[in-house]
Design an enzyme around this catalytic site. Sequence first.
Site, short mmCIF file in Angstrom:
data_model
loop_
_atom_site.label_atom_id
_atom_site.label_comp_id
_atom_site.label_asym_id
_atom_site.label_seq_id
_atom_site.Cartn_x
_atom_site.Cartn_y
_atom_site.Cartn_z
CD GLU A 69 -2.04 -2.37 -4.32
OE1 GLU A 69 -1.24 -1.74 -5.21
OE2 GLU A 69 -1.76 -2.45 -3.30
N GLY A 90 0.67 -1.17 -0.04
CA GLY A 90 -0.01 -0.11 0.02
C GLY A 90 1.08 1.43 0.09
C1 A5P Z 1 0.69 -0.02 -4.28
O1 A5P Z 1 -0.28 0.54 -3.47
C2 A5P Z 1 1.50 -0.99 -3.44
O2 A5P Z 1 0.80 -1.92 -2.75
C3 A5P Z 1 2.69 -1.70 -4.33
O3 A5P Z 1 2.35 -2.91 -4.60
C4 A5P Z 1 4.06 -1.36 -3.55
O4 A5P Z 1 4.01 -0.27 -3.13
C5 A5P Z 1 5.17 -1.94 -4.43
O5 A5P Z 1 5.47 -1.02 -5.24
P1 A5P Z 1 6.84 -1.06 -6.04
O6 A5P Z 1 6.84 -2.26 -6.79
O7 A5P Z 1 7.27 0.29 -6.99
O8 A5P Z 1 8.06 -1.31 -5.03
#
Ligand code: A5P
Length: 227
Positions: free
Chosen positions: A105, A97
């Site tokens: 998600e 998140g």
């Molecule tokens: C988005 O809300 C997050 O749950 C992403 O899955 C998480 O921050 C992973 O992001 P990166 O792949 O950019 O590290």
Amino acid sequence: MDEHLKAQAAARAVDCVRSGMRVGLGSGSTAAHVVRELGRRVRAGRLEGVVGVPTSEAIEQLAREEGLAVETLDARPIELAIDGADEIDPTLDLLKGRGGALLREKLVALSAREFLIVADHSKRVDQLGSMTPLPLEVVPFGHAATLARLAATGGTPVLRVADGVPVRSDGGNLLVNLCFAGIEDPAALAAHLKAMPGVVEHGLFLGMATRAFVAYPDGVRELVREG
Ligand code: A5P
């Protein structure tokens, strides 16, 4: 972190996609590699009839740019959801998140028969909450009172602000980082947060991921949830 590693993990997860599948499209930079790889394979004729179910407006826009068909989440099951993570513990429980898309998600992942995680090795931790704060979506009404109650969990709640303005999720909720020096009992904390009025959702994804593709400099390792 090295975009090349993220792309390698993404390619391994996309190998699990078959023609005709409905695929949950996660958010964040690693999930963006998944969408680009899906787009490449569809354009090359290696995959046909794949439909994406996006978890954020940003990833929906990228999917459309890549020429992928997209649908909203409905009552039909999704064969596969592929998403990134902020932290992955040894049992494949997750903290997610950081990008602010945690509610959508989680809804998409819950509808999926299989939930695959893509990440580079920097995301592996022994204990959730030891590296990054726990993101929460909080209802705007009365949020100061909700933040005060969140402080009683032992974590330190911090409202996310950008350019002096509170950051909102795609659903219009406020985003709060709950900071811990490691979460001792993620299941107990998750239950406590779910029972707290004003908290819409939290970023603990427990018992949900079935597999993770984690990229290391010497190759991608596939981790499978036990049991
Ligand atoms: C988005 O809300 C997050 O749950 C992403 O899955 C998480 O921050 C992973 O992001 P990166 O792949 O950019 O590290």
